[in-house]
Design a protein around this motif. Structure first.
Motif, PDB file in Angstrom:
ATOM      1  N   UNK A  97      34.580 -25.450 -31.539  1.00  0.00           N
ATOM      2  CA  UNK A  97      34.198 -24.207 -30.875  1.00  0.00           C
ATOM      3  C   UNK A  97      32.908 -23.611 -31.376  1.00  0.00           C
ATOM      4  N   UNK A  98      32.507 -23.960 -32.605  1.00  0.00           N
ATOM      5  CA  UNK A  98      31.295 -23.391 -33.166  1.00  0.00           C
ATOM      6  C   UNK A  98      30.036 -24.146 -32.756  1.00  0.00           C
ATOM      7  N   UNK A  99      30.180 -25.216 -31.918  1.00  0.00           N
ATOM      8  CA  UNK A  99      29.036 -26.013 -31.509  1.00  0.00           C
ATOM      9  C   UNK A  99      29.056 -26.251 -30.011  1.00  0.00           C
ATOM     10  N   UNK A 100      27.859 -26.441 -29.459  1.00  0.00           N
ATOM     11  CA  UNK A 100      27.697 -26.899 -28.076  1.00  0.00           C
ATOM     12  C   UNK A 100      26.908 -28.201 -28.149  1.00  0.00           C
ATOM     13  N   UNK A 101      27.553 -29.315 -27.768  1.00  0.00           N
ATOM     14  CA  UNK A 101      26.911 -30.637 -27.836  1.00  0.00           C
ATOM     15  C   UNK A 101      26.617 -31.134 -26.419  1.00  0.00           C
ATOM     16  N   UNK A 102      25.365 -31.535 -26.209  1.00  0.00           N
ATOM     17  CA  UNK A 102      24.915 -32.013 -24.913  1.00  0.00           C
ATOM     18  C   UNK A 102      24.274 -33.387 -25.102  1.00  0.00           C
ATOM     19  N   UNK A 103      24.770 -34.365 -24.368  1.00  0.00           N
ATOM     20  CA  UNK A 103      24.224 -35.727 -24.450  1.00  0.00           C
ATOM     21  C   UNK A 103      23.208 -35.938 -23.334  1.00  0.00           C
ATOM     22  N   UNK A 104      22.065 -36.530 -23.709  1.00  0.00           N
ATOM     23  CA  UNK A 104      21.057 -36.897 -22.711  1.00  0.00           C
ATOM     24  C   UNK A 104      20.944 -38.415 -22.677  1.00  0.00           C
ATOM     25  N   UNK A 105      20.660 -38.962 -21.511  1.00  0.00           N
ATOM     26  CA  UNK A 105      20.633 -40.428 -21.365  1.00  0.00           C
ATOM     27  C   UNK A 105      19.355 -41.044 -21.912  1.00  0.00           C
ATOM     28  N   UNK A 106      18.292 -40.267 -22.059  1.00  0.00           N
ATOM     29  CA  UNK A 106      17.032 -40.783 -22.581  1.00  0.00           C
ATOM     30  C   UNK A 106      16.752 -40.135 -23.936  1.00  0.00           C
ATOM     31  N   UNK A 107      17.071 -40.895 -24.996  1.00  0.00           N
ATOM     32  CA  UNK A 107      16.907 -40.355 -26.342  1.00  0.00           C
ATOM     33  C   UNK A 107      15.459 -40.032 -26.655  1.00  0.00           C
ATOM     34  N   UNK A 108      14.499 -40.763 -26.024  1.00  0.00           N
ATOM     35  CA  UNK A 108      13.088 -40.501 -26.300  1.00  0.00           C
ATOM     36  C   UNK A 108      12.654 -39.127 -25.778  1.00  0.00           C
ATOM     37  N   UNK A 109      13.464 -38.525 -24.908  1.00  0.00           N
ATOM     38  CA  UNK A 109      13.141 -37.197 -24.386  1.00  0.00           C
ATOM     39  C   UNK A 109      13.695 -36.062 -25.225  1.00  0.00           C
ATOM     40  N   UNK A 110      14.277 -36.384 -26.410  1.00  0.00           N
ATOM     41  CA  UNK A 110      14.883 -35.351 -27.250  1.00  0.00           C
ATOM     42  C   UNK A 110      13.885 -34.272 -27.673  1.00  0.00           C
ATOM     43  N   UNK A 111      12.637 -34.593 -28.096  1.00  0.00           N
ATOM     44  CA  UNK A 111      11.712 -33.507 -28.464  1.00  0.00           C
ATOM     45  C   UNK A 111      11.505 -32.490 -27.343  1.00  0.00           C
ATOM     46  N   UNK A 112      11.377 -32.999 -26.090  1.00  0.00           N
ATOM     47  CA  UNK A 112      11.204 -32.078 -24.970  1.00  0.00           C
ATOM     48  C   UNK A 112      12.475 -31.263 -24.734  1.00  0.00           C
ATOM     49  N   UNK A 113      13.641 -31.899 -24.879  1.00  0.00           N
ATOM     50  CA  UNK A 113      14.911 -31.188 -24.694  1.00  0.00           C
ATOM     51  C   UNK A 113      15.052 -30.072 -25.728  1.00  0.00           C
ATOM     52  N   UNK A 114      14.685 -30.368 -26.987  1.00  0.00           N
ATOM     53  CA  UNK A 114      14.764 -29.340 -28.026  1.00  0.00           C
ATOM     54  C   UNK A 114      13.828 -28.176 -27.699  1.00  0.00           C
ATOM     55  N   UNK A 115      12.636 -28.498 -27.229  1.00  0.00           N
ATOM     56  CA  UNK A 115      11.672 -27.449 -26.895  1.00  0.00           C
ATOM     57  C   UNK A 115      12.184 -26.565 -25.766  1.00  0.00           C
ATOM     58  N   UNK A 116      12.774 -27.194 -24.742  1.00  0.00           N
ATOM     59  CA  UNK A 116      13.270 -26.435 -23.591  1.00  0.00           C
ATOM     60  C   UNK A 116      14.406 -25.498 -24.003  1.00  0.00           C
ATOM     61  N   UNK A 117      15.354 -26.005 -24.795  1.00  0.00           N
ATOM     62  CA  UNK A 117      16.512 -25.186 -25.179  1.00  0.00           C
ATOM     63  C   UNK A 117      16.104 -24.084 -26.145  1.00  0.00           C
ATOM     64  N   UNK A 118      15.171 -24.387 -27.047  1.00  0.00           N
ATOM     65  CA  UNK A 118      14.710 -23.352 -27.968  1.00  0.00           C
ATOM     66  C   UNK A 118      14.015 -22.206 -27.242  1.00  0.00           C
ATOM     67  N   UNK A 119      13.398 -22.523 -26.102  1.00  0.00           N
ATOM     68  CA  UNK A 119      12.769 -21.465 -25.312  1.00  0.00           C
ATOM     69  C   UNK A 119      13.793 -20.500 -24.723  1.00  0.00           C
ATOM     70  N   UNK A 120      15.064 -20.928 -24.685  1.00  0.00           N
ATOM     71  CA  UNK A 120      16.121 -20.052 -24.151  1.00  0.00           C
ATOM     72  C   UNK A 120      16.611 -19.046 -25.187  1.00  0.00           C
ATOM     73  N   UNK A 121      16.180 -19.212 -26.430  1.00  0.00           N
ATOM     74  CA  UNK A 121      16.643 -18.324 -27.504  1.00  0.00           C
ATOM     75  C   UNK A 121      16.186 -16.892 -27.249  1.00  0.00           C
ATOM     76  N   UNK A 122      17.016 -15.954 -27.677  1.00  0.00           N
ATOM     77  CA  UNK A 122      16.707 -14.529 -27.541  1.00  0.00           C
ATOM     78  C   UNK A 122      16.643 -13.889 -28.923  1.00  0.00           C
ATOM     79  N   UNK A 123      15.887 -12.811 -29.066  1.00  0.00           N
ATOM     80  CA  UNK A 123      15.872 -12.112 -30.363  1.00  0.00           C
ATOM     81  C   UNK A 123      17.209 -11.443 -30.625  1.00  0.00           C
TER      82      UNK A 123
END
Length: 553
Positions: free
Chosen positions: A121-147
C-alpha cells in the motif's frame, strides 16, 4: 485614611453580585439543564408542548449557564483509539494512479505500454514495456509532483519517484508522510467531534494523544459500545462501475478489480472497478428519507464537482449497473435508467428507520480518513459519578467547616468577615466556571477544596500585619490601612507563583490535570479579589459605622 471611593465600592459589589447571579443556576441544576435542552431542541427541531413547558421552567432573563460535569461525575464512555495512518498512504497513491496513467499514455511512443503492478500500500508500481524509456518516464511522473502544503508553510515535493529495471516506483516523500499524518489526525478529530455533536451530548473531551492516538470521553452516553458504534465506523461511501456479479468471494478478477459482498443479497458478490467515480468526500448533505415504496432510505446531494462527475457518468452509461459501496459492502447496485444531472440521489436497502438515521448522521459528518483500533474502552455508570460528587461534596464541606471555625476562633469578628469572603469566593468560582462553560471533574473538585484552604492565607497575612501595626501604637484606622498595604506584596507573590504552576499544568497536562489547573487558577484569582477587596470594603463599612478606639483582631 480608610476612605474608599463610591465608584470602587460599586464596582466591587457589582462584581460580587454578577458572580452570584452566574453561580445561581447551579443550585437548580436539573431544572436549568432541562430548560437549556428544550431551548436548543426548539431552535433545531421546532416547538412541542413538552419542550415549551421545559423551556418555561427557568426565566429567560436569568443566566442559564451551568458548570458542565465531566465524565467522572456524570458517567459516560471513555475510548482511546489508534488511527491507522498507513491506510491514507494507500488511498493517496490509488488516487494518484489515474494521473500517472494518463501522463505516461501521452509518451507511449517512448515508454511503450504501461501496466500497474501489485505492490504494498505504501508504493505505486508501474511497469513499462520499453525499459530504455525509463528516464523519460521518471521525468514525466516527477513533473506531476506538487509542493507540500502544511502548517509550517509550502515546500518540498509530495512524491518520490525511482526506477527499478522496467518498473517505475512512486512513494510519498517523508515530508509528505509527516504532513499527511498531521492532516489525518486533525481531520479525524474534527469528524469525531461532528459525529458526537450530532447526537447532542454535552461537553465531550476529544483530543490528540501522541502521534497516532485520539482520546474520546463523552459524558452522559450509555456505554462505550454505543460510542464505538457512533464513531468507530469509517462510513466510507463510494460509487463504482460494476464489472460483473458472482457467488464466489474468491473469484479471480482481471487487473486490480475488487470483489465486494452485497449487503441486501447474502451470497452475492459484485466485481467492481477499483477507482470510484465519486466518493462520500464530495457529499454536502445526507438526510433520512423514504423511497417510493415507503421503505426507509437515505437521500444525498453532491457538491458541484461531484455533481458534474456523477452527471457525466450517468449520461454516458445509461443501462449499466452502478454500485453504491459503504465500508466495503455494496448497499445497492441499481441500473442507470437516465441521466441524473442534479447531483442528488437516494440510497435504498434493507434499513430500519434507526439505521437510516444513523447512516445519514455518519455520511453528513464525513468519512473518517483511516480506520481506528480501540486500545482502551471504559464505561462509567452514573451511580459511580454520583458517588464521586457525594465524596467531593463531603470533602469540600469538611474543609470549609474547619477553615470557617479556625478563622472565627483565631480572629473573632475579623475572622467572621474572612469567612463571609470565603463563602463569596466559592460562589464566584462557580460563577466563573459557568460563564466560561468549563467542565468540572473530580480533580477539579480537588482544586476547589485546595482553594478553600488557601483562600484565607491572604486574610491571615493582612490580619497579622494589622496586629503588628496595632502594637506600634498606631490608631485603628491607620493600622487597617497599613495592614492591607504592606501585606499586599506578600499576597501577590504567593498567589502569582501558584498561578504560574497552574498555568504550566494546563499547558503541559491533559484531561484531569487541566481540570485541576483551571479550578485552581480561577480560585486563586477570586480568592485574592475577595480577600483583598471584599473584606476591606466590609471592614471599612463596619469601621465607619462603629468608630472603635481599638481593634480586637
Amino acid at each position: 485614611m480608610l476612605d474608599i471611593p463610591l465608584w470602587k465600592r460599586v464596582v466591587i459589589w457589582g462584581l460580587v453580585a454578577l458572580g452570584l447571579m452566574l453561580a445561581l443556576p447551579n443550585l437548580f441544576y436539573e431544572r436549568v439543564e432541562a430548560h437549556n435542552d428544550a431551548v436548543q431542541a426548539i431552535e433545531q427541531q421546532g416547538a412541542t408542548p413538552e419542550r415549551l413547558t421545559a423551556a418555561e421552567s427557568w426565566p429567560d432573563w436569568m443566566p442559564s449557564g451551568l458548570v458542565n460535569l465531566g465524565l467522572d461525575l456524570r458517567g459516560g464512555a471513555h475510548l482511546l483509539a489508534e488511527v491507522h495512518l498507513e491506510d491514507v498512504y494507500a488511498d493517496r497513491l490509488d488516487g494518484f494512479w489515474p494521473e500517472v496513467r494518463d501522463a505516461l499514455r501521452d509518451e507511449r511512443e517512448v515508454v511503450g505500454t504501461i501496466r500497474r503492478q501489485p505492490s504494498p500500500g505504501s508504493e505505486l508500481r508501474v511497469q513499462i514495456s520499453r525499459a530504455e524509456g525509463m528516464p523519460r518516464a521518471l521525468e514525466v511522473v516527477r513533473d506531476l509532483a506538487r509542493p507540500i502544503v502544511s502548517l509550517t508553510g509550502v515546500g518540498g515535493s509530495d512524491i518520490a519517484v525511482a526506477g527499478q529495471g522496467d518498473e517505475l516506483v512512486v512513494t510519498l516523500s517523508e515530508d509528505e508522510q509527516r504532513a499527511t499524518d498531521e492532516r489525518t489526525l486533525r481531520q479525524s478529530l474534527e469528524i469525531i467531534r461532528r459525529r458526537v455533536d450530532e447526537v447532542g451530548t454535552r461537553e465531550p473531551t476529544i483530543q490528540r494523544q501522541g502521534d497516532d492516538r485520539i482520546l474520546i470521553q463523552v459524558p452522559g452516553i450509555g456505554s462505550a459500545e454505543e460510542l464505538k458504534n457512533l464513531i468507530g465506523t469509517t462510513a466510507r461511501l463510494t460509487f463504482h462501475p460494476v464489472v460483473g456479479r458472482t457467488g464466489d468471494p474468491d473469484a479471480p478478477v482481471e487487473g486490480r478489480n475488487v470483489v465486494h459482498p452485497s449487503m441486501d443479497e447474502p451470497g452475492t458478490y459484485y466485481i467492481l472497478e477499483p477507482s470510484p467515480v465519486v466518493s462520500g468526500e464530495e457529499l454536502v448533505d445526507a438526510q433520512p428519507s423514504f423511497d417510493q415504496n415507503g421503505r426507509p432510505a437515505v437521500s444525498f446531494r453532491f457538491n458541484p464537482q461531484g455533481a458534474r462527475r456523477f452527471g457525466d457518468y450517468t449520461a454516458e452509461n445509461i443501462g449499466s449497473p452502478f454500485a453504491i459501496v459503504l465500508d466495503e459492502e455494496v448497499i445497492s447496485a441499481p441500473v442507470i435508467q437516465s441521466h441524473i444531472p442534479g447531483g442528488s440521489g437516494i440510497i435504498t436497502g434493507q434499513f430500519t428507520v434507526e439505521e437510516s438515521t444513523q447512516l445519514a448522521v455518519l455520511l453528513r459528518a464525513g468519512a473518517l480518513p483511516a480506520e481506528m483500533t480501540f486500545l482502551e474502552e471504559r464505561t462509567i455508570g452514573p451511580e459511580l459519578g454520583q458517588d464521586s460528587i457525594d465524596a467531593g461534596r463531603i470533602a469540600a464541606l469538611v474543609a470549609l467547616g474547619a477553615v470557617l471555625l479556625f478563622m472565627a476562633l483565631s480572629y473573632g469578628l475579623f475572622g467572621i468577615i474572612a469567612d463571609v469572603a470565603l463563602l463569596l469566593n466559592i460562589a464566584l468560582i462557580f460563577g466563573v466556571l459557568s460563564a466560561i462553560g468549563a467542565t468540572l471533574t473530580l480533580p477539579g473538585i480537588a482544586g476547589i477544596v485546595l482553594t478553600i484552604g488557601m483562600a484565607v492565607d491572604a486574610n491571615v497575612l493582612v490580619f497579622e500585619r494589622i496586629r503588628e501595626e496595632m502594637k506600634s501604637a498606631r490608631g485603628p484606622a491607620r493600622a487597617i490601612q497599613l495592614g492591607y498595604e504592606r501585606a499586599l506584596s506578600a499576597i501577590i507573590d504567593a498567589n502569582l507563583t501558584t498561578f504560574l504552576i497552574a498555568a504550566i499544568l494546563f499547558i503541559l497536562g491533559s484531561g484531569p490535570v487541566r481540570g485541576f489547573a483551571v479550578t485552581l487558577a480561577i480560585g486563586l484569582i477570586t480568592s485574592v479579589f475577595t480577600a483583598v477587596y471584599v473584606t476591606r470594603v466590609i471592614i471599612v463599612m463596619w469601621f465607619e459605622r462603629r468608630r472603635p478606639r481599638t481593634l480586637e483582631v
